[in-house]
Scaffold this motif. Structure first.
Motif, short mmCIF file in Angstrom:
data_model
loop_
_atom_site.label_atom_id
_atom_site.label_comp_id
_atom_site.label_asym_id
_atom_site.label_seq_id
_atom_site.Cartn_x
_atom_site.Cartn_y
_atom_site.Cartn_z
N VAL A 125 42.36 16.33 -33.57
CA VAL A 125 41.74 15.87 -32.13
C VAL A 125 40.43 15.30 -32.82
N THR A 126 39.92 14.22 -32.13
CA THR A 126 38.62 13.90 -32.48
C THR A 126 37.85 13.54 -31.18
N GLY A 127 36.51 13.58 -31.48
CA GLY A 127 35.58 13.59 -30.26
C GLY A 127 34.01 13.95 -30.53
N ILE A 128 33.33 14.31 -29.43
CA ILE A 128 32.13 14.50 -29.84
C ILE A 128 31.79 16.14 -30.10
N SER A 129 31.00 16.36 -30.76
CA SER A 129 30.52 17.78 -31.50
C SER A 129 30.54 18.85 -30.54
N GLU A 130 29.96 18.60 -29.35
CA GLU A 130 29.78 19.60 -28.30
C GLU A 130 31.01 19.79 -27.76
N ASP A 131 32.15 18.87 -27.24
CA ASP A 131 33.08 19.38 -26.81
C ASP A 131 34.15 20.05 -27.92
N ILE A 132 34.29 19.89 -29.21
CA ILE A 132 34.80 20.52 -30.32
C ILE A 132 34.18 21.86 -30.28
N LYS A 133 33.05 22.16 -30.10
CA LYS A 133 32.35 23.42 -30.26
C LYS A 133 33.21 24.55 -29.23
N ARG A 134 33.22 23.86 -27.98
CA ARG A 134 33.71 24.72 -26.78
C ARG A 134 35.11 24.97 -27.03
N GLU A 135 36.04 24.40 -27.79
CA GLU A 135 37.30 24.62 -27.94
C GLU A 135 37.55 24.95 -29.50
N HIS A 136 36.70 25.61 -30.31
CA HIS A 136 36.76 25.77 -31.71
C HIS A 136 37.91 26.74 -31.96
N LYS A 137 38.07 27.59 -31.10
CA LYS A 137 39.12 28.49 -31.68
C LYS A 137 40.74 28.07 -31.40
N ASN A 138 40.71 26.93 -30.95
CA ASN A 138 41.90 26.40 -30.90
C ASN A 138 42.34 25.62 -32.09
N TYR A 139 41.44 25.78 -33.08
CA TYR A 139 41.78 24.84 -34.30
C TYR A 139 41.80 25.58 -35.71
N HIS A 140 42.39 25.26 -36.56
CA HIS A 140 42.21 25.96 -37.91
C HIS A 140 40.80 25.63 -38.47
N VAL A 141 40.37 24.16 -38.48
CA VAL A 141 39.30 23.58 -39.00
C VAL A 141 38.66 22.77 -38.12
N CYS A 142 37.21 22.95 -37.99
CA CYS A 142 36.44 22.06 -37.16
C CYS A 142 35.31 21.27 -37.99
N PRO A 179 13.10 -2.38 -26.89
CA PRO A 179 13.99 -1.83 -26.38
C PRO A 179 14.75 -1.01 -27.36
N LEU A 180 15.15 0.18 -27.07
CA LEU A 180 15.80 1.29 -27.94
C LEU A 180 17.29 1.49 -27.43
N ILE A 181 18.40 1.10 -28.40
CA ILE A 181 19.53 1.06 -28.16
C ILE A 181 20.26 2.57 -28.47
N SER A 182 21.00 3.39 -27.93
CA SER A 182 21.46 4.65 -28.12
C SER A 182 22.96 4.52 -27.96
N PHE A 183 23.67 5.23 -28.63
CA PHE A 183 25.22 5.67 -28.38
C PHE A 183 25.25 6.83 -27.96
N LYS A 184 26.54 7.05 -27.42
CA LYS A 184 26.97 8.28 -26.83
C LYS A 184 27.14 9.33 -28.15
N SER A 185 26.32 10.31 -27.79
CA SER A 185 26.57 11.63 -28.65
C SER A 185 26.08 12.75 -28.10
N ASP A 186 26.08 14.10 -28.88
CA ASP A 186 25.83 15.31 -28.42
C ASP A 186 24.27 15.41 -28.19
N ASP A 187 23.90 16.37 -27.80
CA ASP A 187 22.24 16.46 -27.33
C ASP A 187 21.55 16.58 -28.58
N SER A 188 22.06 17.14 -29.60
CA SER A 188 21.34 17.47 -30.77
C SER A 188 20.76 16.03 -31.59
N MET A 189 21.49 15.06 -31.45
CA MET A 189 21.32 13.79 -32.07
C MET A 189 20.11 13.10 -31.00
#
Length: 286
Positions: A125-142, A179-189
Motif C-alpha cells: 500500500v502506498t500513500g501519504i505518511s500521515e495516513d500510513i501512521k494511522r494504520e501502521h498496525k495493519n502492516y509488517h513494515v512501514c 509564487p511558491l508551488i507546493s505539492f500534497k504532503s503531510d503536515d511535517s513537510m
C-alpha cells in the motif's frame, strides 16, 4: 466465501462507495456490485444501505464486518506461523510505503527481493505518511517520511536535504518575490518549509501559493517558470545542473526530510520480514 470477499467488504467500509472501491482495487464497478450481491445472498442479509453519498452499514452488516475482520486476522496469523516454522522464506509480507519512496526506490528493492524469495506474497500500500501512521498496525513494515513512528522500532533509512528551485536566479542581498508551488504532503513537510521561510523572510517572500497534487506536477510547474518549488534531493536528479537553486539551511545545518522504516517489536521473527528489512537497511539511498 473466499478471503477476497471478506477483504472486499472491509475495503467497501473503508472507502464508503462502490465506485471508489472499484477504483481502489482496480476492477469494474459492476464487478464490485455483483460480488457484493453474492455476499449478501450468502449471508441472507443486506450488509450496506446505498445512500446518495455513501454506503451505510446495517446492523447485520456490522456483525458481518466484525466477522470479516476476524477471519482476515486469523488468516494472516496462521500464514505467519507457518512461515516462521518453515526453513524456507515464504508467506506474506505487508508493506505500507510513502509515495515518494515507492516511486523512487521501492521498485528496485522489491525486484531484487522477489527474485531472491519468489514464494513470498507482497501486499503493498502506498500513500501519504500521515495516513500510513494511522494504520501502521495493519502492516509488517512501514516506510514513512518526516517524524519517526512512536511505539514501534524505528530505524533511519536516510536524510533527504531540501532545496528551493526556480527558473530565475536567487540574488544576494535582495528580496526575491515569487509564487511558491507546493505539492500534497503531510503536515511535517509543510512545517519544515514554513519554518525556513519564516527565518529567511528578509530574502525570500512568496507572493502567492500554488497547490498541486503530486511532486512531479510541482517539478513541471517550476520548470515552466510558474514559481519556486521546495523539493527533496531524492527527486531532484537532473535539476541541479539546469536550474538555479539554494539549499535550505538553519543555523548552518541542512534542513532534511528524514525517511524511516518502522515495525513492531518481534516481527523480525518472521523470515520473510527479516530478510526484507535486512535488504532495506543495507542499501545506500542517496
Amino acid at each position: 466465501m473466499k478471503i477476497e470477499d471478506y477483504e472486499l467488504l472491509l475495503k467497501l467500509k473503508e472507502v464508503g462507495t462502490i465506485r471508489g472501491t472499484a477504483k481502489a482495487i482496480l476492477i469494474s464497478q459492476p464487478a464490485v456490485t455483483q460480488r457484493l450481491k453474492y455476499i449478501e445472498e450468502y449471508f441472507g442479509h443486506p450488509i450496506f444501505i446505498r445512500t446518495s453519498k455513501s454506503l451505510v452499514l446495517t446492523p447485520a452488516g456490522e456483525l458481518i464486518l466484525d466477522h470479516a475482520s476476524n477471519v482476515i486476522k486469523k488468516e494472516k496469523t496462521i500464514k505467519n506461523t507457518l512461515a516462521q516454522s518453515s526453513g524456507e522464506v515464504q508467506g506474506s509480507l505487508s508493506i505500507a510505503c510513502s509515495s515518494l519512496v515507492s516511486q523512487r526506490f521501492l521498485p528496485l528493492i522489491l525486484g531484487d527481493y522477489t527474485s531472491a524469495y519468489p514464494k513470498v506474497a507482497i501486499d503493498l500500500v502506498t500513500g501519504i505518511s500521515e495516513d500510513i501512521k494511522r494504520e501502521h498496525k495493519n502492516y509488517h513494515v512501514c516506510i514513512i517520511r518526516g517524524e519517526r513512528l512512536k511505539e514501534t522500532v524505528s530505524e533511519l533509512l536516510f536524510e533527504d536535504p531540501l532545496y528551493m528551485f526556480d527558473t530565475e536566479p536567487f540574488p544576494e542581498n535582495q528580496l526575491k518575490e515569487r509564487p511558491l508551488i507546493s505539492f500534497k504532503s503531510d503536515d511535517s513537510m509543510h512545517e519544515l518549509v514554513d519554518n525556513w521561510l519564516y527565518h529567511h523572510q528578509e530574502a525570500i517572500q512568496p507572493i502567492k501559493m500554488l497547490h498541486v497534487d503530486q511532486i512531479e506536477t510541482c517539478k513541471q510547474f517550476m520548470q515552466q517558470g510558474l514559481g519556486m518549488a521546495v523539493l527533496p534531493k531524492s527527486v531532484s536528479h537532473g535539476l541541479m545542473d539546469d536550474y538555479p537553486h539554494i539549499a535550505l539551511q538553519l543555523d548552518g545545518k541542512p534542513v532534511t526530510r528524514d525517511t524511516w522504516v518502522c515495525y513492531q517489536e518481534g516481527v523480525r521473527k518472521l523470515p520473510q520480514v527479516d530478510q526484507f528489512l535486512s535488504s532495506l537497511l543495507s542499501r545506500e539511498f542517496l
